[in-house]
Scaffold this active site. Structure first.
Site, PDB file in Angstrom:
ATOM      1  N   ARG A  76       0.787  -1.193   0.017  1.00  0.00           N
ATOM      2  CA  ARG A  76      -0.035  -0.125  -0.108  1.00  0.00           C
ATOM      3  C   ARG A  76       0.831   1.179   0.049  1.00  0.00           C
ATOM      4  O   ARG A  76       1.641   1.539   0.933  1.00  0.00           O
ATOM      5  CB  ARG A  76      -1.121  -0.052   1.075  1.00  0.00           C
ATOM      6  CG  ARG A  76      -2.039   1.146   1.225  1.00  0.00           C
ATOM      7  CD  ARG A  76      -2.850   0.961   2.539  1.00  0.00           C
ATOM      8  NE  ARG A  76      -3.536   2.236   2.913  1.00  0.00           N
ATOM      9  CZ  ARG A  76      -4.774   2.304   2.493  1.00  0.00           C
ATOM     10  NH1 ARG A  76      -5.350   1.042   1.565  1.00  0.00           N
ATOM     11  NH2 ARG A  76      -5.533   3.350   2.562  1.00  0.00           N
ATOM     12  N   HIS A 103      -7.141   1.747  -6.689  1.00  0.00           N
ATOM     13  CA  HIS A 103      -7.162   0.879  -5.656  1.00  0.00           C
ATOM     14  C   HIS A 103      -8.072  -0.475  -6.203  1.00  0.00           C
ATOM     15  O   HIS A 103      -9.318  -0.461  -5.618  1.00  0.00           O
ATOM     16  CB  HIS A 103      -8.118   1.651  -4.549  1.00  0.00           C
ATOM     17  CG  HIS A 103      -8.190   1.172  -3.161  1.00  0.00           C
ATOM     18  ND1 HIS A 103      -7.457  -0.116  -2.886  1.00  0.00           N
ATOM     19  CD2 HIS A 103      -8.597   1.552  -1.952  1.00  0.00           C
ATOM     20  CE1 HIS A 103      -7.823  -0.263  -1.609  1.00  0.00           C
ATOM     21  NE2 HIS A 103      -8.516   0.820  -0.897  1.00  0.00           N
ATOM     22  N   GLN A 106     -10.100  -2.597  -3.444  1.00  0.00           N
ATOM     23  CA  GLN A 106     -11.383  -2.038  -3.087  1.00  0.00           C
ATOM     24  C   GLN A 106     -12.529  -2.047  -3.978  1.00  0.00           C
ATOM     25  O   GLN A 106     -13.714  -2.630  -3.671  1.00  0.00           O
ATOM     26  CB  GLN A 106     -11.267  -0.611  -2.863  1.00  0.00           C
ATOM     27  CG  GLN A 106     -12.556   0.063  -2.450  1.00  0.00           C
ATOM     28  CD  GLN A 106     -12.994  -0.060  -1.199  1.00  0.00           C
ATOM     29  OE1 GLN A 106     -12.349  -0.196   0.028  1.00  0.00           O
ATOM     30  NE2 GLN A 106     -14.263  -0.773  -0.735  1.00  0.00           N
ATOM     31  N   ASN A 134      -8.341   7.773  -7.126  1.00  0.00           N
ATOM     32  CA  ASN A 134      -7.916   6.352  -7.269  1.00  0.00           C
ATOM     33  C   ASN A 134      -9.143   5.371  -7.216  1.00  0.00           C
ATOM     34  O   ASN A 134      -9.078   4.629  -7.879  1.00  0.00           O
ATOM     35  CB  ASN A 134      -6.988   6.084  -6.332  1.00  0.00           C
ATOM     36  CG  ASN A 134      -7.166   6.259  -4.997  1.00  0.00           C
ATOM     37  OD1 ASN A 134      -8.270   6.613  -4.381  1.00  0.00           O
ATOM     38  ND2 ASN A 134      -6.105   5.934  -3.942  1.00  0.00           N
ATOM     39  N   ASP A 195     -16.665   9.007  -1.330  1.00  0.00           N
ATOM     40  CA  ASP A 195     -15.291   8.951  -0.592  1.00  0.00           C
ATOM     41  C   ASP A 195     -15.119  10.196  -0.065  1.00  0.00           C
ATOM     42  O   ASP A 195     -15.575  11.474  -0.344  1.00  0.00           O
ATOM     43  CB  ASP A 195     -14.263   8.347  -1.813  1.00  0.00           C
ATOM     44  CG  ASP A 195     -12.765   8.168  -1.057  1.00  0.00           C
ATOM     45  OD1 ASP A 195     -12.893   7.925   0.380  1.00  0.00           O
ATOM     46  OD2 ASP A 195     -12.087   7.983  -1.834  1.00  0.00           O
ATOM     47  N   CYS A 235     -16.110   3.734   0.553  1.00  0.00           N
ATOM     48  CA  CYS A 235     -15.031   2.786   0.826  1.00  0.00           C
ATOM     49  C   CYS A 235     -14.341   2.959   2.289  1.00  0.00           C
ATOM     50  O   CYS A 235     -13.550   2.378   2.570  1.00  0.00           O
ATOM     51  CB  CYS A 235     -14.129   2.882  -0.288  1.00  0.00           C
ATOM     52  SG  CYS A 235     -13.309   4.487  -0.436  1.00  0.00           S
ATOM     53  N   ARG A 263     -13.846  -6.536   1.545  1.00  0.00           N
ATOM     54  CA  ARG A 263     -12.575  -6.515   1.270  1.00  0.00           C
ATOM     55  C   ARG A 263     -11.887  -7.813   1.544  1.00  0.00           C
ATOM     56  O   ARG A 263     -11.076  -8.258   0.665  1.00  0.00           O
ATOM     57  CB  ARG A 263     -12.087  -5.356   2.097  1.00  0.00           C
ATOM     58  CG  ARG A 263     -12.246  -3.909   1.757  1.00  0.00           C
ATOM     59  CD  ARG A 263     -11.614  -3.538   0.371  1.00  0.00           C
ATOM     60  NE  ARG A 263     -10.054  -3.632   0.622  1.00  0.00           N
ATOM     61  CZ  ARG A 263      -9.336  -2.654   0.991  1.00  0.00           C
ATOM     62  NH1 ARG A 263     -10.000  -1.505   1.545  1.00  0.00           N
ATOM     63  NH2 ARG A 263      -7.956  -2.988   1.153  1.00  0.00           N
TER      64      ARG A 263
END
Length: 277
Positions: A76, A103, A106, A134, A195, A235, A263
Site C-alpha cells: 500500500r 485501488h 477495493q 484512485n 469517498d 470505501c 474487502r
C-alpha cells in the site's frame, strides 16, 4: 465457509505474506492479515518506518529480498510507480493494496457487494459523487472489462485522469459519464458511492476542498432523488457530516459495512487465484 465459522479450509498453510505499508490503513491491514491467517497463512506487517522504501532502500532491492522470504507481497504505497517496480523485480506475486492512482482490491470488494445485494453488476448504474481519485480510476478500469453504467459527478477541476477515462470509453463496453451535476447524475442510480474529499496526503487542502465541494455532499435529499431502490456505498474511512451525512450512512439502504467486510473475502479470492488454488 469463513462466514459460517468453518476453519477447515487452510490452503495458505505454510505460506507467508509480506505487507508493505507506506500508507497506514485499518481496513487494508486487518482484512489482509486476518484473511491470510484464517486460510492458514502468516502475514508480516512492515510499516512506514520499517522499510522506507525508495529512501532507505531501493524498491528493486526490497522486492528481491522479500521474494526470498515470502510467497506473496502486498503493498500500500503513494506512487503508482512503486507498485510497478515491486512487481517488475519480485519473483512472487505482488498485490496492489492501494496507490495514489488506483485501488483495485477495493473495487473487487465493491463488485462483490453489488452482486450480493442487486444480484449482478452488469447493467447497473453506479454513480460516484466526489473527487475524481484512485477509487474512480479503479471503477473506470473495471468499466473497461464489465458492462455497466458509470457516472462520476465531481466539481470542475477535480475530474479523474483523462487517459483512464478515455481507456474506459474506448473499450466500448460501458457507458461512461463525467459530470459536474450530482443531482442529475444520481437519477435512476442503483448505487450512490462516496469517498472523502481530501485523501491521505491531501489533508492540508481539506478546508479548500470543503469549499470547492459544496453541493457534493451525499445527504438524504440526494438519496431521495436517486430513488428508494438506490444503495449507498463508501470505501471508508468516512468524514460524517462532510462528504456524507450520518443519516445516509446509517440508513437501511446503506451497505457500507458489508462492503467493508467484503474487502477480506475479495482479497482472499485474489490470493487464491494468484496461488492457482
Amino acid at each position: 465457509m469463513l462466514k459460517s465459522g468453518d476453519r477447515s479450509f487452510q490452503p495458505f498453510k505454510g505460506r507467508t505474506m509480506a505487507m508493505i505499508f507506506a500508507k497506514p490503513s485499518m481496513r487494508t491491514r486487518v482484512s489482509f492479515e486476518t484473511g491470510f491467517f484464517l486460510l492458514g497463512g502468516h502475514a508480516v506487517y512492515l510499516g512506514p518506518d520499517d522499510i522506507q522504501m525508495g529512501k532507505r532502500e531501493e524498491t528493486r532491492d526490497v522486492a528481491r529480498v522479500l521474494s526470498g522470504y515470502n510467497d506473496i507481497i502486498m503493498a500500500r504505497v503513494f506512487a503508482h510507480q512503486d507498485i510497478l517496480d515491486l512487481a517488475a523485480y519480485a519473483s512472487v506475486p505482488v498485490i496492489n493494496g492501494l496507490t495514489d492512482y488506483n485501488h483495485p482490491c477495493q473495487i473487487m470488494a465493491d463488485a462483490l457487494t453489488i452482486i450480493e445485494h442487486i444480484g449482478h453488476l452488469e447493467g447497473t448504474k453506479v454513480v460516484y459523487i466526489g473527487d475524481g481519485n484512485n477509487i474512480v480510476h479503479s471503477w473506470l478500469l473495471l468499466a473497461s472489462i464489465v458492462p455497466f453504467h458509470f457516472v462520476c459527478a465531481c466539481p470542475r477541476g477535480f475530474e479523474p485522469d483523462e487517459k483512464t477515462v478515455e481507456k474506459a470509453r474506448s473499450a466500448g463496453i460501458s457507458k461512461i459519464e463525467i459530470t459536474n451535476d450530482p443531482k442529475e447524475a444520481v437519477k435512476g442510480a442503483d448505487v450512490v458511492y462516496s469517498d472523502v474529499w481530501a485523501s491521505m496526503g491531501q489533508k492540508d487542502e481539506a478546508e479548500y476542498r470543503k469549499q470547492r465541494f459544496q453541493g457534493f455532499q451525499v445527504d438524504e435529499a440526494l438519496m431521495e432523488i436517486a430513488g428508494p431502490k438506490a444503495y449507498f456505498m463508501h470505501c471508508l474511512p468516512a468524514e460524517r457530516g462532510v462528504e456524507v451525512t450520518d443519516g445516509v450512512i446509517e440508513a437501511p439502504n446503506s451497505i457500507v459495512f458489508p462492503q467493508a467486510e467484503n474487502r477480506m473475502h475479495a482479497q482472499n479470492a485474489i490470493m487464491l487465484h494468484l496461488f492457482g488454488l
